[in-house]
Design an enzyme around this catalytic site. Structure first.
Site, mmCIF file in Angstrom:
data_model
loop_
_atom_site.group_PDB
_atom_site.id
_atom_site.type_symbol
_atom_site.label_atom_id
_atom_site.label_comp_id
_atom_site.label_asym_id
_atom_site.label_seq_id
_atom_site.Cartn_x
_atom_site.Cartn_y
_atom_site.Cartn_z
ATOM 1 N N ASP A 7 -13.686 8.571 -2.541
ATOM 2 C CA ASP A 7 -13.242 7.330 -1.895
ATOM 3 C C ASP A 7 -13.217 7.558 -0.387
ATOM 4 O O ASP A 7 -12.349 8.271 0.123
ATOM 5 C CB ASP A 7 -11.859 6.955 -2.417
ATOM 6 C CG ASP A 7 -11.272 5.732 -1.716
ATOM 7 O OD1 ASP A 7 -12.057 4.907 -1.214
ATOM 8 O OD2 ASP A 7 -10.032 5.622 -1.666
ATOM 9 N N ILE A 8 -14.176 6.963 0.332
ATOM 10 C CA ILE A 8 -14.287 7.131 1.781
ATOM 11 C C ILE A 8 -13.676 5.917 2.456
ATOM 12 O O ILE A 8 -14.226 4.817 2.425
ATOM 13 C CB ILE A 8 -15.754 7.314 2.220
ATOM 14 C CG1 ILE A 8 -16.372 8.515 1.519
ATOM 15 C CG2 ILE A 8 -15.842 7.483 3.740
ATOM 16 C CD1 ILE A 8 -17.844 8.739 1.844
ATOM 17 N N GLY A 9 -12.506 6.116 3.057
ATOM 18 C CA GLY A 9 -11.813 5.036 3.739
ATOM 19 C C GLY A 9 -11.999 5.098 5.235
ATOM 20 O O GLY A 9 -12.799 5.879 5.750
ATOM 21 N N ASN A 10 -11.223 4.276 5.958
ATOM 22 C CA ASN A 10 -11.335 4.233 7.416
ATOM 23 C C ASN A 10 -10.767 5.480 8.073
ATOM 24 O O ASN A 10 -11.261 5.920 9.109
ATOM 25 C CB ASN A 10 -10.607 2.997 7.956
ATOM 26 C CG ASN A 10 -11.360 1.721 7.647
ATOM 27 O OD1 ASN A 10 -12.551 1.613 7.912
ATOM 28 N ND2 ASN A 10 -10.671 0.747 7.076
ATOM 29 N N VAL A 13 -10.851 10.688 3.566
ATOM 30 C CA VAL A 13 -11.697 10.739 2.376
ATOM 31 C C VAL A 13 -10.889 11.388 1.259
ATOM 32 O O VAL A 13 -10.344 12.482 1.432
ATOM 33 C CB VAL A 13 -12.982 11.552 2.629
ATOM 34 C CG1 VAL A 13 -13.839 11.605 1.366
ATOM 35 C CG2 VAL A 13 -13.773 10.964 3.791
ATOM 36 N N TYR A 86 -13.049 -13.460 -9.010
ATOM 37 C CA TYR A 86 -12.825 -13.629 -7.562
ATOM 38 C C TYR A 86 -13.923 -14.519 -6.996
ATOM 39 O O TYR A 86 -15.106 -14.330 -7.288
ATOM 40 C CB TYR A 86 -12.856 -12.254 -6.897
ATOM 41 C CG TYR A 86 -12.121 -12.153 -5.584
ATOM 42 C CD1 TYR A 86 -10.752 -12.352 -5.512
ATOM 43 C CD2 TYR A 86 -12.793 -11.818 -4.406
ATOM 44 C CE1 TYR A 86 -10.073 -12.232 -4.312
ATOM 45 C CE2 TYR A 86 -12.117 -11.690 -3.201
ATOM 46 C CZ TYR A 86 -10.759 -11.891 -3.164
ATOM 47 O OH TYR A 86 -10.078 -11.773 -1.971
ATOM 48 N N GLY A 93 -12.435 -6.131 -1.282
ATOM 49 C CA GLY A 93 -12.340 -4.732 -0.899
ATOM 50 C C GLY A 93 -12.590 -3.811 -2.087
ATOM 51 O O GLY A 93 -12.035 -4.023 -3.171
ATOM 52 N N LEU A 94 -13.413 -2.791 -1.881
ATOM 53 C CA LEU A 94 -13.763 -1.902 -2.982
ATOM 54 C C LEU A 94 -12.553 -1.147 -3.509
ATOM 55 O O LEU A 94 -12.467 -0.854 -4.704
ATOM 56 C CB LEU A 94 -14.846 -0.911 -2.524
ATOM 57 C CG LEU A 94 -16.212 -1.513 -2.205
ATOM 58 C CD1 LEU A 94 -17.182 -0.427 -1.772
ATOM 59 C CD2 LEU A 94 -16.774 -2.267 -3.421
ATOM 60 N N ASP A 95 -11.604 -0.833 -2.623
ATOM 61 C CA ASP A 95 -10.413 -0.132 -3.085
ATOM 62 C C ASP A 95 -9.584 -1.021 -4.009
ATOM 63 O O ASP A 95 -9.003 -0.547 -4.996
ATOM 64 C CB ASP A 95 -9.572 0.367 -1.908
ATOM 65 C CG ASP A 95 -9.233 -0.724 -0.910
ATOM 66 O OD1 ASP A 95 -9.856 -1.805 -0.941
ATOM 67 O OD2 ASP A 95 -8.349 -0.495 -0.060
#
Length: 244
Positions: A7-10, A13, A86, A93-95
């Site tokens: 999971d690569i976030g802002n 990771v 949705y 958002g993917l998360d």
């Protein structure tokens, strides 16, 4: 069979290695590179892998994973039996979607309310009929403290950490803390109450960076028995997306 979820976030990771549905290793990186992936693959020998990323510059990582595993990029098209209602799935958002898949895997017979407490707090509901219609997005704890300071002339920026309790508002600093923290607790309890009326046997799963604080505060709530803390919910959802 082992799999690798990334999971690569802002800002960070998060990586999880799974043996079927059980997480056997988790790790956090500021940034992940080919060498990090090579070490993970050498140590755990995953046969499948998946990446969820807010950053589209992941080409080299994907090329490497395709060479060594059965790789797939996560998207809202991976449903794992959940019906995505949705209205704008491209903007979802993917998360948030991964967390819903994680909730579905953990509690396939129950409706779930996922509370992801990070920069923003998101509330997402998976119905008992395995349908997802969306949820709510509100400001997170630090965002609220910052807004109180920046949108007023004289109120200070409050320093806060997860070990703080909710104080009585006996001076300006404690009044701000009380307003922000108790306000969020009341907000969460309100969302639980609303969805309890809609779904029986509702499971409430709290995840995200501020989950520890909120979970502790909610132990005094009438809803406490149905609240679960799961720091790996998003990683579990990614794993669900590639599970057999």
């Amino acid at each position: 069979m082992r799999s690798l979820s990334i999971d690569i976030g802002n800002s960070a990771v998060k990586v999880g290695v799974f043996a079927n549905k059980e997480i056997v290793h988790h790790q956090r990186f500021n940034k992940i590179g080919i060498l990090d992936l090579a070490q993970l693959i050498e140590k755990f020998s995953p046969t499948k892998s998946i990446i969820s990323s807010v950053n589209q510059e992941i080409g080299p990582l994907e090329v490497f994973l395709k060479k060594h595993t059965a790789y797939i990029r996560f998207s809202a098209l991976l449903t794992n039996g959940v019906q995505n209602r949705y209205k704008t799935p491209v903007t979802l958002g993917l998360d948030r979607w991964a967390a819903i898949l994680g909730a579905n895997g953990l509690h396939p017979a129950n409706a779930s309310l996922v509370v992801d407490a990070g920069t923003c707090i998101t509330y997402d509901v998976l119905s008992s009929s395995r349908e997802y219609f969306g949820g709510s997005i509100s400001p997170g704890i630090r965002m609220r403290f910052k807004a109180v300071h920046e949108f007023t002339g004289r109120l200070p920026l409050v320093d806060w950490n997860e070990h703080d309790e909710v104080p009585e508002g006996t001076d300006t600093l404690s009044a701000i803390k009380n307003g922000v923290l108790q306000g969020i607790i009341n907000e969460i309890e309100g969302f639980i109450a609303i969805n309890n009326k809609k779904e029986s046997a509702l499971k409430v799963i709290i995840t995200g960076g501020d989950a520890n604080f909120l979970y502790k505060q909610l132990q005094n709530s009438i809803f406490a028995p149905q609240i679960i803390k799961d720091p790996y919910l998003v990683l579990k959802g990614l794993n669900e997306a590639i599970a057999d």
